[in-house]
Every structure is written in C-alpha cells, then in structure tokens.
Enzyme design. Sequence first.
Site, short mmCIF file in Angstrom:
data_model
loop_
_atom_site.label_atom_id
_atom_site.label_comp_id
_atom_site.label_asym_id
_atom_site.label_seq_id
_atom_site.Cartn_x
_atom_site.Cartn_y
_atom_site.Cartn_z
N GLU A 62 -4.33 7.65 -5.73
CA GLU A 62 -3.63 6.87 -7.15
C GLU A 62 -5.28 6.64 -7.55
O GLU A 62 -6.55 6.60 -7.07
CB GLU A 62 -3.73 4.98 -6.95
CG GLU A 62 -2.37 4.70 -6.09
CD GLU A 62 -2.68 3.22 -5.86
OE1 GLU A 62 -1.85 2.37 -5.52
OE2 GLU A 62 -3.56 2.86 -5.63
N ARG A 107 1.14 -1.32 -0.29
CA ARG A 107 0.35 -0.36 -0.36
C ARG A 107 0.75 1.50 0.14
O ARG A 107 2.04 1.22 0.45
CB ARG A 107 -1.35 -0.33 1.13
CG ARG A 107 -2.35 -0.87 0.82
CD ARG A 107 -3.05 -0.77 0.23
NE ARG A 107 -4.57 -1.19 0.26
CZ ARG A 107 -4.66 -2.34 -0.74
NH1 ARG A 107 -3.16 -2.58 -1.37
NH2 ARG A 107 -5.22 -3.25 -0.85
N HIS A 112 0.13 -0.13 -10.32
CA HIS A 112 -0.69 -0.59 -9.49
C HIS A 112 -1.33 -2.29 -9.97
O HIS A 112 -2.87 -2.19 -9.93
CB HIS A 112 -1.91 0.17 -8.73
CG HIS A 112 -2.32 -0.52 -7.28
ND1 HIS A 112 -2.68 0.74 -5.70
CD2 HIS A 112 -2.24 -1.96 -6.80
CE1 HIS A 112 -3.30 -0.96 -5.22
NE2 HIS A 112 -2.53 -2.14 -5.89
#
Length: 328
Positions: free
Chosen positions: A266, A237, A285
Amino acid sequence: MKIVVLDGAVLNPGDVDWGPISELGELAIHPETAPAELAERTRNADILLTNKTELRRSDMGHFQSARLVGLLATGYNNVDLDAFAERGVPVCNVTAYGVADVAQHAMSLLLELCHHTQEHTESVRDGEWERARRWCYWQRTPICLTGLTIGIVGFGDIGREMARLGHAFGMRVLAYQRTPRNPPPWEDFAFVPLEQLLAESDVVSLHCPLTPETDRLINAKSLALMQPGAILLNTARGALVDEEAAAAALKSGHLSGMGTDVLSEEPPRPGNPLLRAPNVLITPHMAWATVRARQNIIDLTAENIRRWLAGDPVNVVNGVNVAACPLL
C-alpha cells in the site's frame, strides 16, 4: 516531556483534535517521516507515536531517549517489538476504536457485490433505462443475503460486529477463532474449524490479525475449499490473501466477487493482480477513516500515555509493563 508524532497527516488532515495528547507534553507533529529523517525527528523524544512509519531494529540507535512507543493503530507489524522489549520500552497500541466503522465498511462492500447499485446507477445515467423497452431491467441478478451463510475468520470486536450485521440480515453465521469463547446467543451461530467454515460459507469475511501463521491464509488451497461462487471480503490486512490465487479464482468464476479495503503493498504496485481481476471492489484502506474512529485513536492514545505515567501501562503488545521513568 517530548512527544513526537511521526506520521500524523493521514490520521488527522485537520478534522480531528490532537488536544488530548498535546495536554500531556511538548507535542511535535510531522505529516510523514522518511527513514532518513528518523534520527533528527526522534532526537530527545520521550514518546514516539507512529501509525505506519517503521521503527526497526536497525534504527534503534536513533531512539536512545524513547521511553514509550505508541501505535496510532491496532496493527503493530511496522514496529520491531523485540528490539524495544530488549530496551525495556513498552509498545502500546489502540484497539476497538473503529469497530462499527470497519464492520459497516465490510458490509457495504458485500451489499455492493450483491446488488451492484453503482453499476446500475451508471447505466441509468448513460440512458439505458430511457431506451429500455420494459419498465425495469438489471444487468446482474441481485443476491439476497437472507438465508445465506457468512463465515467470520477472526472473532474479535470487529469480527463480532460483522457477525451481528450478518445476523441482522438473516444470515447464518459461522466463526473461526483460535480459542472460541463467548458465543452470541443466536441459534444460527456456531464456532467451527476453518476448513468447515470455508466449505460451508457463501461469504467469507476476514477479521484476523496478520501473523506468521495467518500470512497468505487465503491461498490456492484454501480457496479450493470454498464453495463455487462464494464471495471473499478483507478489511483486515492485505497479506492475509495470496493475491495471485485470489485473482485466478475471480477469473475462473470460483469466486463470484471480492471486496477488499487492503492490499499486500500500500499503495499497490502497478502489477498487483487484483487491480485487473474481474468482479473485485477495492477501496484504499479507508474503512477506519471516519472522524469518529480517528478521534477515538487520539483519545485512546492519550489514555495509554496517562496510564503509563500513572504506573499502570495498558494495551502493551511487547510484554514490557513498566511505568514511566521517574525523571519524567
């Protein structure tokens, strides 16, 4: 039974199969759901499935019919667990769906930071080898992993797989886990306190969940404990890392490199300091995004629903272990 997927576009752009879930009820799939669309899309839904769409206490009035919330992911910081617990609604996540996938992505970042294959490929394409006076050259000296120490912060399934990969490359492995258990049978492995791991590791790889205790776990103080020239990896994370502090460490050379698949916001805001820091690899990601892993998410979510319907809920993250409403 009405099942609503609130944000299915990223999980399934068309290359995996919703079938295991659609077999269990009337399935409505929305590519994305804005806050203003929650009320309409969740009306009369028995099961809400979300990947990153936020389900907050302030919106609980929209979820009156919900009997189960399923996370199409492992992380659950986008759902107010206590609010659903107060309503007696279980919240279930999926785990271990992409263990090898994420660990391999982390290792690919590490290998690129050590060997700079893309940079050298581009230099060859630009004609630098053709112009070279010798038979070989390198713009940055490559680094061999064998004999180095990798520190794994968080020793769940992915952390263990990353440790196994590091061990396969001949690395000494240190691990920090709040409750150490089941150490692998290698001589060059040890559970150690976090401070020792930071001080002794050439590579630090983050694989722990984001909690109030781990928020900004890597900060100016913890970075100062790391060896000069160490490498930092984050496929967990983004908020585990104080990005300003990490960027400063990269600029000073205290960190020789960083590879991250996650950021604190994000998509990132334009001013994110890591976007302009030197010697950092940032991927969007995507470590979890193999077809194999995304199909596993769907299959495991379907199993969560089946087990709940059978009166044996699993993977419950908010402590509400109740079976399906008899009316369902």
